[in-house]
Design an enzyme around this catalytic site. Structure first.
Site, PDB file in Angstrom:
ATOM      1  N   ASP A   1      19.877  58.425   0.407  1.00 20.11           N
ATOM      2  CA  ASP A   1      20.334  57.888   1.691  1.00 20.11           C
ATOM      3  C   ASP A   1      21.142  56.624   1.415  1.00 20.11           C
ATOM      4  O   ASP A   1      20.604  55.644   0.916  1.00 20.11           O
ATOM      5  CB  ASP A   1      19.139  57.581   2.594  1.00 20.11           C
ATOM      6  CG  ASP A   1      19.510  57.284   4.034  1.00 20.11           C
ATOM      7  OD1 ASP A   1      20.670  56.898   4.295  1.00 20.11           O
ATOM      8  OD2 ASP A   1      18.641  57.436   4.904  1.00 20.11           O
TER       9      ASP A   1
ATOM     10  N   ARG B   1      22.845  54.881   3.759  1.00 24.81           N
ATOM     11  CA  ARG B   1      23.145  54.162   5.001  1.00 24.81           C
ATOM     12  C   ARG B   1      22.827  52.672   4.925  1.00 24.81           C
ATOM     13  O   ARG B   1      21.948  52.241   4.203  1.00 24.81           O
ATOM     14  CB  ARG B   1      22.397  54.795   6.176  1.00 24.81           C
ATOM     15  CG  ARG B   1      22.968  56.138   6.561  1.00 24.81           C
ATOM     16  CD  ARG B   1      22.222  56.766   7.690  1.00 24.81           C
ATOM     17  NE  ARG B   1      20.898  57.187   7.246  1.00 24.81           N
ATOM     18  CZ  ARG B   1      20.059  57.900   7.995  1.00 24.81           C
ATOM     19  NH1 ARG B   1      20.394  58.247   9.213  1.00 24.81           N
ATOM     20  NH2 ARG B   1      18.878  58.251   7.522  1.00 24.81           N
TER      21      ARG B   1
END
Length: 194
Positions: free
Chosen positions: A126, A128
């Site tokens: 991930d 983000r």
């Protein structure tokens, strides 16, 4: 500050009229959105969804994920409550971009799960970043959230930015035969909870 307000207007939807605000991010060059319903700044705690862009799920109605269904359910809940905010962050494919996301899909077609595919392409599971949320919430006058999410990492990331998450509400929507492995991987490898 890397985040600056650009423009806003009315956004009529099937759930009612939201106000859409656009924020420029001078670091990434992306434009992030806030969808505001009612007067959430008048409430001590605001019903909220922090949603990362998913073109395939949000706009093309893909059944490979639950993103589009989660976005629609969040909009419905906020409209039903009468106020709330959705931050729509331009972080396609957990921030690996659309082209790489489709490459990851191709690897998933060959048997990889979503985490394995990202890592095979050289990315973290991930990628983000939620740092743009703090100035966006500050602009909107929002300090405390009831956050609709299944992702405890998102809760922690917002709290580390000084945003109070008073409550986490599960956001269960869009489970189907095409995304069962995807949802199981998010649960087992990324720690998502229901």
């Amino acid at each position: 500050m890397s985040i600056s307000f650009l423009a806003s207007s009315k956004l009529p939807t099937q759930w009612g009229e939201f106000r859409i605000l656009v924020f420029a991010d001078s670091v990434s060059g992306k434009e992030h959105l806030a969808l505001v319903f009612g007067k959430p700044d008048a409430n001590p705690v605001t019903l909220c969804r922090v949603h990362s862009e998913c073109l395939t799920g949000d706009a093309l109605f893909s059944l490979r994920c639950d993103c589009g269904s989660q976005l629609q359910e969040a909009m419905r809940r906020i409209a039903e409550k009468g106020s709330g905010v959705i931050l729509y962050l331009r972080q396609e494919g957990r921030n690996i971009g659309l082209g790489n996301k489709i490459k990851a899909y191709a690897l998933q077609d060959l048997g990889a799960d979503t985490v394995q595919a990202n890592m095979e392409l050289g990315f973290a599971a991930d990628e983000r970043d939620y740092s743009m949320c703090a100035p966006m919430f500050a602009y909107l006058g929002i300090n405390s959230l009831v956050l609709m999410t299944n992702n405890p990492v998102k809760v922690s990331a917002l709290q580390e930015l000084g945003i109070t998450v008073a409550e986490r509400l599960p956001l269960l929507a869009g489970e189907n035969s095409h995304n069962q492995l995807y949802l199981a991987t998010k649960r087992d490898k990324l720690g998502h909870i229901r």
